[in-house]
Design a protein around this motif. Structure first.
Motif, short mmCIF file in Angstrom:
data_model
loop_
_atom_site.label_atom_id
_atom_site.label_comp_id
_atom_site.label_asym_id
_atom_site.label_seq_id
_atom_site.Cartn_x
_atom_site.Cartn_y
_atom_site.Cartn_z
N GLY A 1 37.93 48.59 24.24
CA GLY A 1 36.60 48.27 23.75
C GLY A 1 35.64 49.32 24.23
N PRO A 2 34.37 49.24 23.83
CA PRO A 2 33.41 50.28 24.22
C PRO A 2 33.33 50.49 25.73
CG PRO A 2 32.50 48.86 22.53
CD PRO A 2 33.79 48.23 22.95
N ARG A 3 33.40 49.38 26.49
CA ARG A 3 33.37 49.45 27.95
C ARG A 3 34.41 48.52 28.56
NH1 ARG A 3 26.78 49.57 29.23
NH2 ARG A 3 26.34 51.46 28.01
N HIS A 4 35.52 48.37 27.87
CA HIS A 4 36.53 47.38 28.22
C HIS A 4 37.86 48.06 28.55
CE1 HIS A 4 33.48 45.38 25.83
NE2 HIS A 4 33.93 44.20 26.19
N PHE A 5 38.42 47.69 29.70
CA PHE A 5 39.72 48.21 30.11
C PHE A 5 40.65 47.02 30.37
CE2 PHE A 5 36.79 51.59 30.88
CZ PHE A 5 37.49 52.75 30.58
N MET A 6 41.85 47.08 29.79
CA MET A 6 42.80 45.98 29.91
C MET A 6 43.91 46.36 30.88
SD MET A 6 45.10 44.19 26.90
CE MET A 6 43.65 43.46 26.11
N LEU A 7 44.29 45.42 31.73
CA LEU A 7 45.43 45.58 32.61
C LEU A 7 46.01 44.20 32.89
CD1 LEU A 7 44.12 46.53 36.18
CD2 LEU A 7 42.63 45.87 34.34
N ALA A 8 46.89 44.07 33.86
CA ALA A 8 47.56 42.80 34.14
C ALA A 8 46.78 41.99 35.16
CB ALA A 8 48.98 43.05 34.66
N ALA A 9 46.82 40.66 35.02
CA ALA A 9 46.15 39.79 35.97
C ALA A 9 46.71 39.99 37.37
CB ALA A 9 46.29 38.33 35.54
N HIS A 10 48.04 40.17 37.49
CA HIS A 10 48.61 40.28 38.83
C HIS A 10 48.17 41.57 39.53
CE1 HIS A 10 52.06 42.61 36.92
NE2 HIS A 10 51.96 43.24 38.07
N CYS A 11 47.53 42.49 38.79
CA CYS A 11 46.97 43.71 39.40
C CYS A 11 45.61 43.47 40.03
CB CYS A 11 46.83 44.80 38.35
SG CYS A 11 48.38 45.42 37.68
N VAL A 12 44.93 42.39 39.65
CA VAL A 12 43.53 42.22 40.07
C VAL A 12 43.29 40.95 40.87
CG1 VAL A 12 42.78 43.47 38.01
CG2 VAL A 12 42.76 40.98 37.98
N VAL A 13 44.31 40.10 41.04
CA VAL A 13 44.13 38.81 41.70
C VAL A 13 44.72 38.83 43.11
CG1 VAL A 13 44.76 36.36 41.64
CG2 VAL A 13 44.02 37.51 39.55
N ASN A 14 44.02 38.25 44.04
CA ASN A 14 44.51 38.02 45.40
C ASN A 14 45.23 36.68 45.42
OD1 ASN A 14 44.79 37.18 48.09
ND2 ASN A 14 42.86 38.09 48.73
N TYR A 15 46.56 36.70 45.54
CA TYR A 15 47.35 35.47 45.46
C TYR A 15 47.04 34.51 46.61
CZ TYR A 15 50.33 37.78 41.99
OH TYR A 15 50.79 38.41 40.88
N GLU A 16 46.76 35.06 47.78
CA GLU A 16 46.53 34.21 48.94
C GLU A 16 45.25 33.39 48.81
OE1 GLU A 16 48.63 33.79 51.47
OE2 GLU A 16 50.04 35.12 50.45
N ALA A 17 44.22 33.99 48.21
CA ALA A 17 42.94 33.30 48.08
C ALA A 17 42.72 32.73 46.69
CB ALA A 17 41.81 34.26 48.42
N ASN A 18 43.59 33.07 45.74
CA ASN A 18 43.45 32.63 44.35
C ASN A 18 42.08 33.01 43.80
OD1 ASN A 18 44.29 31.49 41.91
ND2 ASN A 18 43.50 29.46 42.44
N GLU A 19 41.76 34.29 43.96
CA GLU A 19 40.50 34.82 43.45
C GLU A 19 40.67 36.30 43.15
OE1 GLU A 19 37.77 34.16 46.65
OE2 GLU A 19 38.45 35.92 47.78
N LEU A 20 39.71 36.89 42.48
CA LEU A 20 39.76 38.31 42.22
C LEU A 20 39.79 39.09 43.53
CD1 LEU A 20 37.15 38.85 39.36
CD2 LEU A 20 39.63 38.95 39.16
N GLN A 21 40.60 40.15 43.58
CA GLN A 21 40.54 41.06 44.70
C GLN A 21 39.12 41.64 44.77
OE1 GLN A 21 43.58 43.84 43.63
NE2 GLN A 21 45.26 42.50 44.23
N TRP A 22 38.65 41.89 45.96
CA TRP A 22 37.24 42.26 46.12
C TRP A 22 36.89 43.53 45.35
CZ3 TRP A 22 35.42 46.81 48.10
CH2 TRP A 22 36.33 47.59 48.82
N TRP A 23 37.84 44.48 45.25
CA TRP A 23 37.51 45.75 44.59
C TRP A 23 37.46 45.62 43.07
CZ3 TRP A 23 41.64 45.56 48.14
CH2 TRP A 23 42.88 45.31 47.60
N PHE A 24 37.82 44.45 42.52
CA PHE A 24 37.64 44.22 41.08
C PHE A 24 36.50 43.25 40.80
CE2 PHE A 24 41.96 45.97 40.71
CZ PHE A 24 41.75 46.83 39.64
N GLN A 25 35.72 42.93 41.81
CA GLN A 25 34.60 42.03 41.62
C GLN A 25 33.35 42.80 41.18
OE1 GLN A 25 34.12 39.54 45.08
NE2 GLN A 25 36.24 38.83 45.03
N PRO A 26 32.43 42.12 40.47
CA PRO A 26 31.22 42.79 39.99
C PRO A 26 30.48 43.51 41.11
CG PRO A 26 31.39 40.59 39.06
CD PRO A 26 32.48 40.70 40.09
#
Length: 254
Positions: free
Chosen positions: A17-42
């Protein structure tokens, strides 16, 4: 196809998309905390490069507006959550990172909702290692892999050494497009660490419409070279009906 990195790990993605990048969820999620890894957060930056060789890659920081993962990914997790790919209710392994700036020099791809059928010609792409899971990995070993393959039937999952039981193969194929790994076909390509999140394209005379996202694999022995590769299914045959979700995010969908 783009190389996406941070201070921890290199990954593969695609601009959809114009400003959209697609990748896998398991690349961006912290499994231990069940949340986005901090470096993928806004507010953080995602570092992106379109270069074909990681050793010569020039990265630019792109400020993140939001990283989107299907809510079902978080809803089905019991911390610490693993990824149960054989569960029919397993959520789609998919993420979309929206950034705040334009990157006109990086080509956009369209997500093709036309169902992928066994025998359809496809192209695997990824910046992962070449020598197998558990083998040396990093910029000294990685390059952009690009290999023409064909989609495999669900029965391809039932090979010696597989962890897919007879009767489960249909559930997997409803969630993932299956392609041959190098252990199955020496002319094919096996997914490796770093390939996760990379695009699976339809081989359509150079149009390169995207039909899957690199996710998992099966093996026959301990050498880490896959027999099958699994790509999160984006098409209309997906059990997730992911097309509408992507379109609502502003992803290019055809």
């Amino acid at each position: 196809t783009t190389l996406i990195t941070n201070t921890v790990l290199e990954r593969t993605g695609a601009k959809v998309g114009p400003r959209h990048f697609m990748l896998a969820a398991h690349c961006v999620v912290n499994y231990e905390a069940n949340e986005l890894q901090w470096w993928f957060q806004p507010g953080n930056d995602v570092w992106v490069s379109p270069d074909k060789n990681t050793q010569n890659a020039t990265f630019r920081p792109l400020p993140i507006v939001q990283t989107y993962v299907p809510q079902s990914w978080f809803d089905t997790c019991t911390v610490p959550c693993g990824v149960n790919v054989l569960n029919p209710s397993h959520p789609p392994d998919l993420a979309v990172v929206v950034v705040s700036v334009d990157t006109p020099d990086i080509a956009q791809a369209d997500v093709d909702l036309t169902p992928v059928l066994p025998g359809d010609p496809l192209v695997i792409m990824g910046y992962g290692c070449e020598q197998g899971v558990g083998q040396p990995f990093g910029s000294d070993y990685a390059r952009l892999k690009l290999e023409e393959v064909t989609a495999q039937p669900a029965s391809a999952l039932l090979h010696p050494g597989t962890y897919v039981s007879s009767g489960d193969e249909g559930n997997v194929a409803a969630s993932y497009v299956i392609t041959p790994g190098a252990r199955n076909d020496s002319s094919a390509a096996s997914l490796c660490p770093g390939d996760s999140g990379g695009p699976l394209y339809r081989n359509d005379a150079g149009q390169k419409t995207l039909v899957g996202v690199n996710a998992y694999y099966t093996f026959q022995d301990g050498d880490g070279v896959s027999v099958t590769n699994w790509h999160t299914r984006l098409d209309a045959a997906s059990r997730y009906g992911i097309g509408a979700w992507l379109e609502n995010l502003g992803v290019n969908v055809v």
